[in-house]
Design an enzyme around this catalytic site. Structure first.
Site, PDB file in Angstrom:
ATOM      1  N   SER A   1       0.473  -1.025  -0.492  1.00  0.00           N
ATOM      2  CA  SER A   1       0.342  -0.161  -0.167  1.00  0.00           C
ATOM      3  C   SER A   1       1.019   1.199   0.005  1.00  0.00           C
ATOM      4  CB  SER A   1      -0.985  -0.020   1.267  1.00  0.00           C
ATOM      5  OG  SER A   1      -1.965  -0.789   1.105  1.00  0.00           O
TER       6      SER A   1
ATOM      7  N   LYS B   1      -0.047   3.188  -2.650  1.00  0.00           N
ATOM      8  CA  LYS B   1      -1.521   4.592  -3.063  1.00  0.00           C
ATOM      9  C   LYS B   1      -0.150   6.150  -2.625  1.00  0.00           C
ATOM     10  CE  LYS B   1      -4.274   1.206  -0.587  1.00  0.00           C
ATOM     11  NZ  LYS B   1      -4.353   0.636  -0.064  1.00  0.00           N
TER      12      LYS B   1
ATOM     13  N   SER C   1      -6.132   2.681   3.987  1.00  0.00           N
ATOM     14  CA  SER C   1      -5.747   2.427   3.134  1.00  0.00           C
ATOM     15  C   SER C   1      -7.014   1.469   2.138  1.00  0.00           C
ATOM     16  CB  SER C   1      -4.256   1.711   3.575  1.00  0.00           C
ATOM     17  OG  SER C   1      -3.672   1.223   2.303  1.00  0.00           O
TER      18      SER C   1
ATOM     19  N   LYS D   1       2.886   6.895   5.646  1.00  0.00           N
ATOM     20  CA  LYS D   1       2.414   5.808   4.884  1.00  0.00           C
ATOM     21  C   LYS D   1       2.347   3.735   5.825  1.00  0.00           C
ATOM     22  CE  LYS D   1      -1.361   4.284   2.383  1.00  0.00           C
ATOM     23  NZ  LYS D   1      -1.657   3.245   3.002  1.00  0.00           N
TER      24      LYS D   1
END
Length: 390
Positions: A53, A56, A113, A215
């Site tokens: 993720s 992202k 997420s 993140k």
């Protein structure tokens, strides 16, 4: 062979000795000063890794660029397609046809997420998953991310989707410097959707002094990835950590690296962009067997697993926040802005979310109607919606 690099000759006294004498880290890492781009330490920075993720962040960057170019606005509608609704967790679970504002979609993508929302953002901003991936790769090339390649906007596993710690550092630099107005989104403690509360998977937020981003990511093949940032006395440091064993250990590793960085005077070291490639730059590690076939399901998640043994040593990153978290309200609706340009044809009509018709398998297609296959089958993770006029 693993490579761990410290510009040790420039460190001061005891700090240098402590850092150099510390145990070798296990996986790719890089720590750098955000303002100068100068590296404090790095290990296997050019080793290819599955981003999970952390992908992202590139999805957000491409979208920020689209906003700046006037292709879409923060209040533009993001519609959940049949394809995006079918993406596996972590997800919001909205039904196909649901509509939300772009800014709310981005917050769900960055904090929760949510894979379904990341795919919806990519499809709406780019026109399709494939078209958005092309834009991701174009931005990667422009930024000098020479060890990265993307095929989807959410980071679900594909052997064709990979990056490096060094490339992620370049991406973070671009996000924070090009779009400072969105920096607060990366330190949101949680979201409120009606009565439901969603916590940030980044365990540094609200726990580590000065933490302000950015993140986390996890798929079985990548292990537990994290980009943690913190600001103290006007100085912002960023730690990229890849391939940790748990949500807690990645937070602990990031915190330790940031602690070491803040204890070090600002040096005149090499920058991220100037760092020469070294080590293995072609193969990609796969941790699937280690993390998902030998551990219980409760440990195969972005969320921190609870400690069952009361005698086991505890981590501050395994505990609940010591304060009531500040939640940001998000949800469906409220999208009063113009539709994304990628979802409109040349006459301004919106493309419909309907499947592309296919020939019956027992009836041969007429001459010239055979489909053209582009790319490899391994890149596909579901049927993309076709652009068909209403």
């Amino acid at each position: 062979m693993r490579y761990r690099h410290f510009p040790g000759i420039l460190l001061a006294g005891a700090v240098a000795l402590a850092m150099l004498a510390g145990p070798a880290l296990a996986n790719p890492t890089i720590v750098f000063d955000l303002k100068s781009g100068r590296i404090l330490q790095h290990q296997d920075a050019f080793k290819r890794w599955y981003p999970a993720s952390l992908t992202k962040l590139m999805t957000a960057y491409v979208t920020f660029r689209a906003i700046a170019a006037g292709e879409v606005q923060l209040d533009s509608p993001i519609k959940v397609t049949k394809h995006s609704a079918g993406e596996p967790p972590s997800k919001m679970g909205f039904k196909p046809g649901s509509v939300m504002r772009l800014d709310n979609a981005l917050k769900m993508m960055l904090v929760k997420s949510a894979n379904d929302i990341a795919m919806a953002v990519g499809e709406n901003v780019g026109g399709s998953q494939a078209a958005f991936a092309e834009r991701m790769n174009a931005e990667a090339r422009r930024l000098g991310m020479t060890g990265s390649h993307f095929v989807n906007p959410n980071g679900l596993y594909s052997p064709e989707q990979y990056t490096t710690a060094r490339d992620l550092a370049l991406l973070v630099m671009a996000i924070r410097k090009d779009f400072p107005q969105y920096v607060p989104w990366f330190s949101i403690e949680g979201l409120a959707i009606g009565k439901k509360q969603i916590s940030n998977y980044n365990l540094l937020i609200g726990r580590y002094p000065g933490a302000d981003g950015m993140k986390t990511g996890f798929v079985c093949s990548s292990g537990f990835n994290m980009i943690g940032s913190a600001t103290r006395n006007g100085r912002t440091l960023v730690a990229v950590v890849l391939g940790e064993q748990s949500a807690v250990s990645r937070a602990e590793t990031a915190a330790r690296l940031l602690d070491q960085g803040f204890a070090t005077a600002q040096p005149n070291w090499i920058t991220i962009a100037a760092l020469p490639a070294y080590g293995d730059t072609t193969s990609v590690n796969d941790l699937r067997d280690e993390l998902c076939r030998k551990k219980p399901a409760v440990e195969q998640s972005e969320a921190a697993a609870p400690v069952g043994d009361k005698e086991a040593p505890k981590s501050p990153y395994q505990e609940k926040l010591d304060h009531v978290p500040t939640l940001v309200a998000v949800g469906l609706g409220g999208a009063t802005g113009p539709k994304p340009k990628a979802m409109l044809d040349e006459t301004g009509q919106e493309y419909a979310d309907v499947p592309l018709p296919t020939w019956r398998p027992d009836v041969p297609p007429p001459p010239g109607a055979e489909p053209t296959v582009v790319g490899s089958a391994t890149a596909a993770q579901g049927d993309e919606p076709a652009k068909v006029l209403n």
